[in-house]
Motif scaffolding. Structure first.
Motif, PDB file in Angstrom:
ATOM      1  N   ASN A 128      15.079  66.679  47.258  1.00 20.15           N
ATOM      2  CA  ASN A 128      13.667  66.902  47.562  1.00 20.15           C
ATOM      3  C   ASN A 128      13.373  66.701  49.039  1.00 20.15           C
ATOM      4  O   ASN A 128      12.345  67.162  49.540  1.00 20.15           O
ATOM      5  N   GLY A 129      14.251  65.990  49.730  1.00 20.69           N
ATOM      6  CA  GLY A 129      14.016  65.680  51.130  1.00 20.69           C
ATOM      7  C   GLY A 129      13.124  64.462  51.303  1.00 20.69           C
ATOM      8  O   GLY A 129      12.731  63.799  50.332  1.00 20.69           O
ATOM      9  N   THR A 130      12.826  64.151  52.551  1.00 19.51           N
ATOM     10  CA  THR A 130      11.902  63.069  52.893  1.00 19.51           C
ATOM     11  C   THR A 130      10.611  63.702  53.394  1.00 19.51           C
ATOM     12  O   THR A 130      10.605  64.420  54.398  1.00 19.51           O
ATOM     13  N   ILE A 131       9.521  63.425  52.691  1.00 18.29           N
ATOM     14  CA  ILE A 131       8.232  64.041  52.994  1.00 18.29           C
ATOM     15  C   ILE A 131       7.242  62.956  53.405  1.00 18.29           C
ATOM     16  O   ILE A 131       7.081  61.961  52.692  1.00 18.29           O
ATOM     17  N   ARG A 132       6.588  63.157  54.542  1.00 14.73           N
ATOM     18  CA  ARG A 132       5.539  62.233  54.976  1.00 14.73           C
ATOM     19  C   ARG A 132       4.276  63.042  55.268  1.00 14.73           C
ATOM     20  O   ARG A 132       4.307  63.981  56.065  1.00 14.73           O
TER      21      ARG A 132
ATOM     22  N   PRO B 109       9.398  64.964  38.499  1.00 13.50           N
ATOM     23  CA  PRO B 109       8.354  63.933  38.380  1.00 13.50           C
ATOM     24  C   PRO B 109       7.853  63.417  39.719  1.00 13.50           C
ATOM     25  O   PRO B 109       6.656  63.145  39.879  1.00 13.50           O
ATOM     26  N   GLU B 110       8.746  63.284  40.707  1.00  9.33           N
ATOM     27  CA  GLU B 110       8.328  62.766  42.005  1.00  9.33           C
ATOM     28  C   GLU B 110       7.427  63.771  42.754  1.00  9.33           C
ATOM     29  O   GLU B 110       6.503  63.364  43.467  1.00  9.33           O
ATOM     30  N   ILE B 111       7.685  65.074  42.566  1.00 10.16           N
ATOM     31  CA  ILE B 111       6.844  66.089  43.205  1.00 10.16           C
ATOM     32  C   ILE B 111       5.480  66.145  42.517  1.00 10.16           C
ATOM     33  O   ILE B 111       4.432  66.263  43.171  1.00 10.16           O
ATOM     34  N   GLN B 112       5.487  66.047  41.186  1.00  8.41           N
ATOM     35  CA  GLN B 112       4.224  66.006  40.452  1.00  8.41           C
ATOM     36  C   GLN B 112       3.395  64.788  40.876  1.00  8.41           C
ATOM     37  O   GLN B 112       2.177  64.868  41.043  1.00  8.41           O
TER      38      GLN B 112
END
Length: 338
Positions: free
Chosen positions: A242-246, A132-135
């Motif tokens: 998922n890692g930390t993505i910015r 859900p967080e990637i979507q």
């Protein structure tokens, strides 16, 4: 309701979870297990023996004795090509665990066998896409929450504790974990990678044979640059899987931190983007898409034709780490049309 019959090839660490998923999912039926290991077959019989599902040491035996429409590959990646070619040659659809193969040569072998098969359904379980967080992150990017993305950072810290054949890989992080992150970037940005420059090392405390840490840059279409750092042997600090993505755009920053999504405007004001939470086992969605494509037509979002581009990026990252220089993706992707 029509049920799709599966032969599952492989009953190791991930195979047990897949068998459990098939047995509790609607619209599918597990009709046989294949594993050359007698211990694995005995382990299956001990856990699921009351289901009356036969076990075979080779796929050829299962194909002779069982009627099925699809093969699920959950074997070590070095065995994927042989299993895939046999399954496709027998006219069966294929759902495979990632990575697609162990080498680019073998991935091309699978790809060409799939093309010869008149394009049976072939999908790869790149399951992180369905979280859900990637979507939600993809949706925020598509809606321009911070403007067009021009650069970003991706940081991953975790510790692999399960042992198994992955510990003998030359580049375990890049080949078996970073491949998820590379696929997430392709999916979220909606762009293809053009080139990658990666370095790798293996800390003294690592249980792996080869590089469990990697750092580098990925260049995507329209000159979008992403700085990547990943570790599978982190001590202390950890991120989510998922890692930390910015991701940075003209109007601000989108960031995924501990699986929570935030947008920070040019004025520094930070707001959380709330999104619906749901079933987090992405394999459920991979399986649903695959079954629907087989029974109703269409193409899964993680089809072979899409996933081989993620695998190409992974192979280029490994090659870059080996050569210690940037590697262009065109040298890989041109072979798909040759």
């Amino acid at each position: 309701m029509e049920r799709l019959g599966f032969i599952q090839a492989g009953f190791g660490l991930f195979g047990e979870g897949w068998a459990d998923l098939l047995l509790r999912s609607e619209g599918v039926e597990l009709r046989a297990i294949v594993d050359p290991s007698e211990e694995a077959r005995e382990r299956f019989a001990k856990r699921f023996g009351d289901r009356g599902i036969p076990c075979f040491p080779a796929l050829s035996e299962a194909l002779k004795n069982v009627q099925a429409q699809a093969v699920l590959i959950v074997a070590p990646n070095r065995a994927h090509r042989e299993i895939a070619e046999e399954a496709l040659g027998a006219g069966l659809h294929v759902l495979s665990e990632k990575p697609l193969a162990d080498t680019w040569k073998n991935a091309l072998g699978i790809y060409n066998a799939w093309k010869r098969s008149k394009r049976l359904i072939y999908a790869v379980s790149q399951n992180y896409r369905f979280r859900p967080e990637i979507q939600a992150l993809k949706k925020a990017v598509a809606e321009g929450a911070c403007g067009a993305i021009e650069y970003g950072t991706y940081e991953f810290h975790e510790e692999w504790r399960l042992g198994g054949w992955r510990t003998s890989m030359d580049y375990p992080l890049l080949e078996d974990m970073s491949i998820h992150h590379f696929d997430i970037l392709r999916f979220v940005l909606g762009k293809e990678a053009l080139a990658v420059h990666m370095v790798s090392l293996n800390p003294s405390w690592s249980p792996f044979k080869g590089g469990a840490v990697a750092s580098g840059e990925l260049r995507f279409a329209q000159e979008v640059l992403v700085q990547y750092f990943g570790s599978w042997v982190s001590r202390g600090h950890r991120t989510s899987w998922n890692g930390t993505i910015r991701l940075f755009g003209e109007h601000g920053t989108l960031s995924l931190e501990d699986d929570r999504l935030f947008v920070t405007g040019k004025d520094g004001k930070r707001e959380e983007i709330v999104f619906p939470r749901y079933e987090t086992d992405g394999r459920v969605f991979v399986l649903r898409e695959f079954v629907k494509a087989v029974l109703e037509g269409g193409e899964p979002s993680t089809s072979l034709s899409d996933n081989i581009k993620t695998f190409a990026l992974t192979c280029a990252a490994v090659e870059s780490a080996q050569r210690k220089e940037e590697v262009a993706l065109r040298y890989y992707l041109e072979e798909l049309d040759s």
